[in-house]
Design a protein around this motif. Structure first.
Motif, PDB file in Angstrom:
ATOM      1  N   ASN A 321       0.716  -0.848  -0.280  1.00 43.10           N
ATOM      2  CA  ASN A 321       0.120  -0.043  -0.599  1.00 43.10           C
ATOM      3  C   ASN A 321       0.883   1.431  -0.164  1.00 43.10           C
ATOM      4  OD1 ASN A 321      -2.085  -1.822   0.184  1.00 43.10           O
ATOM      5  ND2 ASN A 321      -2.371  -1.463   2.479  1.00 43.10           N
ATOM      6  N   SER A 324       3.102   7.025   3.583  1.00 46.65           N
ATOM      7  CA  SER A 324       3.004   8.345   2.794  1.00 46.65           C
ATOM      8  C   SER A 324       2.261   8.981   3.998  1.00 46.65           C
ATOM      9  CB  SER A 324       3.310   8.246   1.189  1.00 46.65           C
ATOM     10  OG  SER A 324       1.937   8.541   0.595  1.00 46.65           O
ATOM     11  N   HIS A 325       2.910  10.313   3.842  1.00 42.70           N
ATOM     12  CA  HIS A 325       1.559  11.003   4.444  1.00 42.70           C
ATOM     13  C   HIS A 325       0.349  11.497   3.674  1.00 42.70           C
ATOM     14  CE1 HIS A 325       4.923  11.772   7.407  1.00 42.70           C
ATOM     15  NE2 HIS A 325       3.813  10.647   7.720  1.00 42.70           N
ATOM     16  N   ASP A 326      -0.135  11.956   4.139  1.00 37.16           N
ATOM     17  CA  ASP A 326      -2.450  12.757   2.965  1.00 37.16           C
ATOM     18  C   ASP A 326      -1.170  13.992   3.073  1.00 37.16           C
ATOM     19  OD1 ASP A 326      -4.752  10.964   2.392  1.00 37.16           O
ATOM     20  OD2 ASP A 326      -2.850  11.375   1.552  1.00 37.16           O
ATOM     21  N   ASN A 377      -3.513   0.324   7.340  1.00 35.76           N
ATOM     22  CA  ASN A 377      -2.338   1.674   6.875  1.00 35.76           C
ATOM     23  C   ASN A 377      -2.493   1.937   7.535  1.00 35.76           C
ATOM     24  OD1 ASN A 377      -0.236   2.890   5.223  1.00 35.76           O
ATOM     25  ND2 ASN A 377      -1.017   2.487   3.194  1.00 35.76           N
ATOM     26  N   ASP A 378      -2.158   3.630   6.966  1.00 34.48           N
ATOM     27  CA  ASP A 378      -2.952   4.786   8.062  1.00 34.48           C
ATOM     28  C   ASP A 378      -2.396   6.283   7.311  1.00 34.48           C
ATOM     29  OD1 ASP A 378      -3.893   5.385  10.483  1.00 34.48           O
ATOM     30  OD2 ASP A 378      -1.912   7.015  10.034  1.00 34.48           O
ATOM     31  N   LYS A 379      -3.434   6.733   7.337  1.00 35.91           N
ATOM     32  CA  LYS A 379      -2.604   7.441   6.348  1.00 35.91           C
ATOM     33  C   LYS A 379      -1.854   9.160   7.121  1.00 35.91           C
ATOM     34  CE  LYS A 379      -6.896  10.694   7.340  1.00 35.91           C
ATOM     35  NZ  LYS A 379      -6.163  10.889   9.284  1.00 35.91           N
ATOM     36  N   ASN A 380      -1.297   8.995   8.339  1.00 39.21           N
ATOM     37  CA  ASN A 380      -0.527   9.617   8.497  1.00 39.21           C
ATOM     38  C   ASN A 380       0.542   8.569   8.751  1.00 39.21           C
ATOM     39  OD1 ASN A 380      -1.699  12.334   9.121  1.00 39.21           O
ATOM     40  ND2 ASN A 380      -2.986  10.858  10.780  1.00 39.21           N
ATOM     41  N   TYR A 381       1.000   7.954   8.436  1.00 33.90           N
ATOM     42  CA  TYR A 381       2.479   6.882   8.612  1.00 33.90           C
ATOM     43  C   TYR A 381       3.100   7.326   7.676  1.00 33.90           C
ATOM     44  CZ  TYR A 381       3.162   4.841  13.150  1.00 33.90           C
ATOM     45  OH  TYR A 381       2.686   4.556  14.326  1.00 33.90           O
ATOM     46  N   SER A 382       4.583   7.298   7.534  1.00 38.36           N
ATOM     47  CA  SER A 382       5.593   7.131   6.790  1.00 38.36           C
ATOM     48  C   SER A 382       5.988   5.910   6.383  1.00 38.36           C
ATOM     49  CB  SER A 382       6.377   7.971   7.331  1.00 38.36           C
ATOM     50  OG  SER A 382       7.840   8.010   6.288  1.00 38.36           O
ATOM     51  N   TRP A 418       2.620  12.997  13.493  1.00 37.49           N
ATOM     52  CA  TRP A 418       3.910  12.117  12.472  1.00 37.49           C
ATOM     53  C   TRP A 418       4.689  11.591  12.841  1.00 37.49           C
ATOM     54  CZ3 TRP A 418       4.029  16.443   7.756  1.00 37.49           C
ATOM     55  CH2 TRP A 418       2.501  16.084   7.219  1.00 37.49           C
TER      56      TRP A 418
END
Lengths: 637, 212
Positions: A321, A324-326, A377-382, A418
């Motif tokens: 997936n 990366s940060h949105d 997954n997580d939108k704030n994860y790098s 983040w």
């Protein structure tokens, strides 16, 4: 490389600084902090940790709820051999026009040596502490935790030096190009520079190169002997020791490789590429090593499970997936073709994998064949970096190593979601997001800072984790309520250097048998003890200290069991009083009874507490009331 | 008798002293004995190769073109996704250029690549296309500058994919050179470039598919 060459390099570094001013280098070294993205909250600039004075050995310190007992400096064998008073250096400095007697600033030394001699992860056994390093291993005697003694410095470079111990065996991760089977510090010689237009010469493949997991016999702690070395295609960035509850003769090692794939002519069977073009690619998998405990020399890879496979299509890059940060211009994307670290919890038959682009849950009841059962997954994860279970196995704390650990990511304008922990509930093998936790204090622009390694502190009735945040220091998080994690204690030092990001700070901070030990990347080994605050009472600390383990490899999580001793009951009383589940008067009475335990009297309190707990129904403190009642009924005096 | 007494005495005084002294050891290959090293042992760095230095110098030049390309986005496209991608590439490659410069300066190496006179001849300034793998030619850069809107998006994505693939070639060439990539920071950095750019290529390929 000869010593003289290093002298020259260092001396010239100093020369550069002297002539162009430290500012020239510093401006380059500091990233400009981007503004806080809209709708995000940054770190707290009013925290006493924000503006601590810089210094390698004399930095300012701030602490709450924990006391620094001592720092044992990194041994000389793990420092570059540079003495500015030596004749060679004096000559070199003189030739560069630097006045006699000028000292090479320690920060220049550190900047240059940096990662090559960085302290890394920790493991424990009995009175011994094992401190991994990119250059080898240091083993300490911690019989007196406030006064650790270095026993053995073992040179064996190759990074990162991730370490585990099991009985008489010590395991160590090697991933870099300079790793050699024989632990030599020489690395491999470069070819002489080719003549113009000519090819550089023979290939880079080296039969003596070692990238993988080393196995040492540590029966004699002062004479560790290498007994096995299992090569892997991507080397071993980290590894995880796995016990099979049904097999005492073998242990397993899960290997997480994050680096490039070696060529086939160096290690047969290794090949790179995307799975579409090369179904045998060494990416998109982990390796499982089986180690016969009585014959570690026979350790070998028994499987390379494709844990990212899509079960419906059979595609091996089924997750991918990306993390990366949105809406962010700074986070770098990461493919899920590797795990960075895996924490196994054999008591519940599960493992949590932090696998660059995803967090995953594996069923490990058959340790040689782990099977993925969930992925998030997580939108704030790098970059999914590490994982830890709560003791009851109902929560998982993941960490995001945004910036890779070398970057300053706790600046006032860095969002607090983040580079943070993400706490998930785990129910029937399914993860569901609960909240984020980031060390709340802002840090400077020259402090590498992001979530890193930590362990549980065995306070009964609560979920508490002590955790390293590189130069952000150590933060202790209570995540008993997964939706409202809070900091209950901390320790921090000022930056190593005010202008440059010099790699440093806490790599790992772990609780072991009553104390907190921290691997300070640049400085050495730190030891701490907890001190009581409104957040954590002395009784709770004493209860945590009563839990003793023979061995600790944090990524091989063991179930914590508490006794039915009086001091455990006292911890529960304090917790119940704190949340007003017990009245102050009743708490005082129970504590008094516990101080002079008489069975009949305690039994009376047990009946009363049990009765109250029945009225609580769905109250989160009901279980704690019952645990208290159980001890009062049958105290282990 | 006397000799024995002396031996016994020295045994008693030396034993506690030895017990307190940490030992420095270096294991051998699997199955081989472990050596004891003198207490004066100091750490040494692995060899640094010419290729390591050239890799860093070349990558600075290579990254500079990526930053130059992203600077064109602002005036040429309103594609939000592309603008976001551009700012990410610009930020990360600028950071990495700073890192590489510092790495070279710390080792008292030049941050610019020495060029043979042969290379210099016929070289048009501002274009180093024949030097680093994947870099856009002067012609490609000119076309990118002229393009607007969807045409720009397409050329940018194609160009950046080509550019990023070049970085992968550079990493591979470096690790494929004997004695290279042994420095810890360089190893870490090159590994990071490899995985980061691969992931970005995939994102750009997806975007390109959407745009067509």
């Amino acid at each position: 490389m000869n010593r003289g060459y290093i002298f020259r390099l260092l001396a010239t570094s100093l020369f550069l600084c002297a002539c162009f001013g430290a500012g020239t280098l510093a401006q380059d070294a500091i990233e400009k902090a981007p503004p806080l993205p809209a709708g995000m909250t940054g770190a707290d600039v009013n925290d006493p940790r924000y503006k601590l004075t810089p210094g390698l050995w004399d930095a300012g310190e701030a602490a709450f709820g924990m006391k620094h007992l001592m720092l044992l400096k990194k041994p000389d064998a793990f420092q570059l051999g540079v003495d500015s008073n030596s004749p060679q250096v004096a000559t070199a400095l003189k030739s560069l026009g630097v006045p006699a007697g000028a000292q090479i600033p320690p920060t220049i030394k550190m900047a240059y040596a940096g990662l090559a001699f960085a302290n890394s992860d920790l493991a424990f056994q009995g009175n011994h502490l094992f401190l991994g390093n990119f250059y080898g291993m240091n083993i300490f005697d911690i019989a007196d935790p406030a006064n650790p003694k270095l026993l053995t410095s073992m040179l064996c470079p190759g990074g990162q030096g991730d370490v585990s111990v099991y009985k008489n065996l010590m395991f160590m991760s090697v991933e870099m190009q300079n790793g050699r089977l024989d632990c030599s510090t020489d690395g491999f010689p470069p070819n002489p520079p080719p003549a113009a237009g000519q090819n550089p010469g023979p290939p880079a493949a080296q039969k003596d190169r070692f990238r993988g997991v080393r196995i040492f016999d540590i029966s004699d702690i002062k004479n560790p002997k290498q007994v096995g070395a299992v090569q892997t295609c991507r080397g071993s960035h980290t590894h995880t020791l796995v016990n099979d509850p049904n097999d005492k003769e073998n242990v397993y090692i899960y290997v997480s490789g994050t680096s490039f794939v070696r060529p086939n002519d160096e290690l047969a069977g290794c090949s790179d590429g995307t799975p579409e073009k090369n179904p045998d690619t060494a990416k998109f998998r982990i390796e499982v090593i089986k180690v016969p405990v009585a014959a570690p020399q026979n350790a070998k890879i028994v499987s390379s499970p494709r844990i990212f496979m899509d079960p419906r299509t059979g595609v091996v890059n089924g997750l991918n997936n990306g993390g990366s940060h949105d809406g962010d211009g700074t986070g770098k994307p990461a493919d899920t073709d590797q795990c960075h670290d895996i924490t196994v919890y054999s008591a519940i038959g599960l493992a949590a994998g932090a696998c660059s682009g995803n967090g995953i849950i594996l069923d490990i009841k058959d340790p040689a064949n782990p099977k993925r059962v969930d992925a998030v997954n997580d939108k704030n994860y790098s970059y999914w970096h590490s994982a830890a279970f709560s003791n009851d196995g109902k929560k998982v704390v993941f960490t995001d190593e945004w910036g890779g650990g070398m970057g300053a990511r706790c600046r006032p304008t860095d969002p607090n979601v983040w580079g943070a922990n993400a706490i998930f509930n785990l129910n029937n093998n399914k993860l569901s997001f609960a909240s984020y936790y980031k060390m709340p204090s802002a840090q400077g622009e020259s402090e590498n800072c992001v979530a890193h390694n930590g362990s549980l502190i065995p306070v009964p009735g609560r979920d508490i984790k002590v955790q390293a945040w590189y130069q952000g220091g150590i933060s202790i998080m209570d995540f008993t309520d997964p939706s409202k994690p809070m900091e209950i204690a901390y320790f921090d030092r000022g930056p190593i250097d005010p202008k440059m990001v010099i790699l440093g700070g806490s790599w790992s901070a772990y609780w072991y048998n009553g104390n907190i030990y921290s691997s300070e990347i640049a400085r050495g080994l730190d030891v701490f003890e907890l001190t009581p605050t409104k957040n954590l009472s002395q009784n709770e600390i004493d209860a945590a200290k009563s839990v003793r383990v023979a061995e600790l490899n944090v990524q091989n999580q063991q179930k914590i069991e508490w006794s039915n001793k009086i001091l455990i009951a006292k911890a529960y009383v304090d917790q119940l009083e704190r949340v007003s589940a017990l009245s102050a008067a009743e708490s005082t009475n129970i504590r008094a009874a516990l101080d002079k335990p008489v069975r009949s009297k305690l039994a009376g309190f047990a009946a009363s507490v049990q009765k109250q707990s029945r009225l609580m129904r769905n109250d989160p403190y009901m279980a704690k009331m019952q645990a208290l009642a159980a001890i009062l009924k049958q105290p282990g005096i | 008798m006397r000799l024995l007494a002396v031996l016994a005495f020295s045994f008693f005084i030396s034993l506690p002293a030895l017990a307190q002294q940490p030992i420095i050891v270096q294991p051998g290959a699997p199955g081989q004995a472990t050596k004891v090293l003198p207490s004066t042992t100091r750490a040494v760095l692995p060899p640094l190769s010419t290729k390591d230095v050239e890799f860093m110098q070349g990558m600075i030049m290579h990254h500079a073109q990526a930053v130059e390309m992203t600077a064109l986005i602002e005036a040429r496209t309103e594609n939000k996704e592309l603008r976001l991608l551009g700012s990410r590439i610009s930020q990360s490659q600028s950071d990495e250029m700073n890192f590489m410069k510092r790495w070279l300066e710390n080792r008292s190496e030049s941050t610019e690549m020495e060029m043979e006179m042969d290379d210099m001849e016929g070289m048009d300034h501002g274009s180093h296309s024949h030097l680093m793998p994947g870099m856009l030619s002067g012609k490609q850069m000119a076309a990118l500058r002229r393009a607007r809107g969807a045409e720009f998006d397409k050329l940018f994505l194609e160009g950046m994919i080509q550019h990023h693939k070049g970085a992968l070639v550079m990493v591979k060439e470096m690790f494929d050179t004997a004695g290279s990539g042994q420095d810890a920071e360089l190893f870490n950095f090159a590994t990071d470039v490899d995985s980061g750019q691969r992931a970005e290529i995939k994102i750009m390929q997806t975007m390109l598919g959407k745009n067509n």
